[in-house]
Design a protein around this motif. Structure first.
Motif, mmCIF file in Angstrom:
data_model
loop_
_atom_site.group_PDB
_atom_site.id
_atom_site.type_symbol
_atom_site.label_atom_id
_atom_site.label_comp_id
_atom_site.label_asym_id
_atom_site.label_seq_id
_atom_site.Cartn_x
_atom_site.Cartn_y
_atom_site.Cartn_z
ATOM 1 N N LEU A 92 7.315 12.511 -3.848
ATOM 2 C CA LEU A 92 6.170 13.172 -4.468
ATOM 3 C C LEU A 92 4.989 13.148 -3.498
ATOM 4 O O LEU A 92 5.014 12.427 -2.496
ATOM 5 N N GLY A 93 3.952 13.854 -3.831
ATOM 6 C CA GLY A 93 2.725 13.808 -3.038
ATOM 7 C C GLY A 93 2.207 12.382 -2.905
ATOM 8 O O GLY A 93 1.661 11.999 -1.872
ATOM 9 N N GLU A 94 2.397 11.584 -3.959
ATOM 10 C CA GLU A 94 1.961 10.181 -3.915
ATOM 11 C C GLU A 94 2.703 9.403 -2.833
ATOM 12 O O GLU A 94 2.107 8.573 -2.147
ATOM 13 N N HIS A 95 4.004 9.671 -2.662
ATOM 14 C CA HIS A 95 4.769 9.030 -1.587
ATOM 15 C C HIS A 95 4.240 9.491 -0.226
ATOM 16 O O HIS A 95 4.015 8.689 0.683
ATOM 17 N N ARG A 96 4.024 10.795 -0.098
ATOM 18 C CA ARG A 96 3.594 11.363 1.180
ATOM 19 C C ARG A 96 2.223 10.848 1.604
ATOM 20 O O ARG A 96 1.921 10.767 2.788
ATOM 21 N N ARG A 97 1.409 10.465 0.637
ATOM 22 C CA ARG A 97 0.060 9.960 0.953
ATOM 23 C C ARG A 97 0.129 8.676 1.795
ATOM 24 O O ARG A 97 -0.786 8.383 2.565
ATOM 25 N N SER B 235 -3.753 -7.976 16.149
ATOM 26 C CA SER B 235 -2.434 -7.662 15.598
ATOM 27 C C SER B 235 -1.923 -6.340 16.141
ATOM 28 O O SER B 235 -2.695 -5.420 16.418
ATOM 29 N N HIS B 236 -0.604 -6.288 16.271
ATOM 30 C CA HIS B 236 0.093 -5.062 16.623
ATOM 31 C C HIS B 236 0.873 -4.646 15.376
ATOM 32 O O HIS B 236 1.633 -5.442 14.819
ATOM 33 N N VAL B 237 0.644 -3.426 14.920
ATOM 34 C CA VAL B 237 1.249 -2.931 13.686
ATOM 35 C C VAL B 237 2.120 -1.724 14.009
ATOM 36 O O VAL B 237 1.678 -0.806 14.694
ATOM 37 N N THR B 238 3.355 -1.744 13.526
ATOM 38 C CA THR B 238 4.205 -0.554 13.593
ATOM 39 C C THR B 238 4.597 -0.219 12.160
ATOM 40 O O THR B 238 4.999 -1.102 11.395
ATOM 41 N N ALA B 239 4.449 1.044 11.803
ATOM 42 C CA ALA B 239 4.748 1.468 10.437
ATOM 43 C C ALA B 239 5.410 2.836 10.491
ATOM 44 O O ALA B 239 5.030 3.684 11.298
ATOM 45 N N ARG B 240 6.394 3.024 9.628
ATOM 46 C CA ARG B 240 7.111 4.297 9.613
ATOM 47 C C ARG B 240 7.452 4.692 8.176
ATOM 48 O O ARG B 240 7.650 3.832 7.319
ATOM 49 N N ILE B 241 7.521 5.988 7.955
ATOM 50 C CA ILE B 241 8.037 6.514 6.691
ATOM 51 C C ILE B 241 9.552 6.563 6.844
ATOM 52 O O ILE B 241 10.060 7.051 7.852
ATOM 53 N N ASP B 242 10.278 6.028 5.856
ATOM 54 C CA ASP B 242 11.733 5.947 5.981
ATOM 55 C C ASP B 242 12.386 6.110 4.610
ATOM 56 O O ASP B 242 11.696 6.255 3.598
ATOM 57 N N LEU B 243 13.701 6.059 4.614
ATOM 58 C CA LEU B 243 14.518 6.148 3.397
ATOM 59 C C LEU B 243 14.171 7.404 2.599
ATOM 60 O O LEU B 243 13.718 7.355 1.464
ATOM 61 N N ASN B 244 14.373 8.542 3.261
ATOM 62 C CA ASN B 244 14.148 9.873 2.670
ATOM 63 C C ASN B 244 12.702 10.122 2.270
ATOM 64 O O ASN B 244 12.427 10.935 1.394
ATOM 65 N N GLY B 245 11.768 9.400 2.885
ATOM 66 C CA GLY B 245 10.357 9.651 2.625
ATOM 67 C C GLY B 245 9.758 8.878 1.469
ATOM 68 O O GLY B 245 8.593 9.071 1.139
ATOM 69 N N PHE B 246 10.535 7.977 0.864
ATOM 70 C CA PHE B 246 10.044 7.241 -0.295
ATOM 71 C C PHE B 246 9.285 5.971 0.059
ATOM 72 O O PHE B 246 8.615 5.392 -0.791
ATOM 73 N N TYR B 247 9.422 5.475 1.292
ATOM 74 C CA TYR B 247 8.851 4.172 1.641
ATOM 75 C C TYR B 247 8.091 4.213 2.953
ATOM 76 O O TYR B 247 8.495 4.905 3.891
#
Length: 159
Positions: free
Chosen positions: A12-17, A44-56
């Motif tokens: 949803l748009g909420e996930h994409r946000r 701090s060094h931060v790595t972040a990604r959208i994963d698992l079909n865009g839900f997380y």
């Protein structure tokens, strides 16, 4: 006759946000004195990604102080369609396991998530400054009324 297949759910748009926090970041932090550590500046060094079909949004952080790794976190953010709240599943190098995820939502450009445990309550506040920076603070409260800063930081995107 071809068999109909149920369509898999889509984000949803909420996930994409949550994609606002995806990327690689460097953060200048202030650690406040607590029963776990002495206070002082950190990076701090931060790595972040959208994963698992865009839900997380999956976020890993490694904090260093005086050239040594002092704290690490693994956070998994998502949006819960059932209760319409954002969730943060948080794990860190202190070794505590939260009984349930932090829960909350957006207020303007600020995402506020609160979790409780037998030790007290933690509040994570993420504020989008612009496309290439955000601030974050983790606060603690024994009663979810008065909040004290545990960690604050400003994170800038690494290009």
């Amino acid at each position: 006759m071809a068999q109909d297949h149920l369509a898999a759910p889509t984000p949803l748009g909420e996930h994409r946000r949550l994609a606002a926090f995806a990327g690689e970041w460097t953060g200048e932090e202030m650690v406040y004195p607590s029963r776990w550590t002495a206070g002082g500046p950190a990076v701090s060094h931060v790595t972040a990604r959208i994963d698992l079909n865009g839900f997380y949004l999956i976020q890993d952080t490694r904090q260093t102080r005086d050239g040594h790794e002092t704290f690490a976190t693994h956070g998994v953010f998502t949006y819960d369609r059932e209760d319409r709240l954002y969730k943060l599943f948080w794990h860190d190098s202190l070794g505590y396991y939260p009984p349930s995820p932090a829960s909350g939502g957006w207020s303007g450009t600020t995402l506020i998530l609160v979790r409780g445990s037998l030790r007290g309550n933690a509040r994570h506040v993420y504020e989008i400054i612009d496309d290439n920076s955000y601030s974050m603070k983790i606060q603690f409260s024994p009663d979810a009324e008065g909040w004290a800063d545990v960690l604050t930081g400003v994170y800038r995107r690494i290009h």
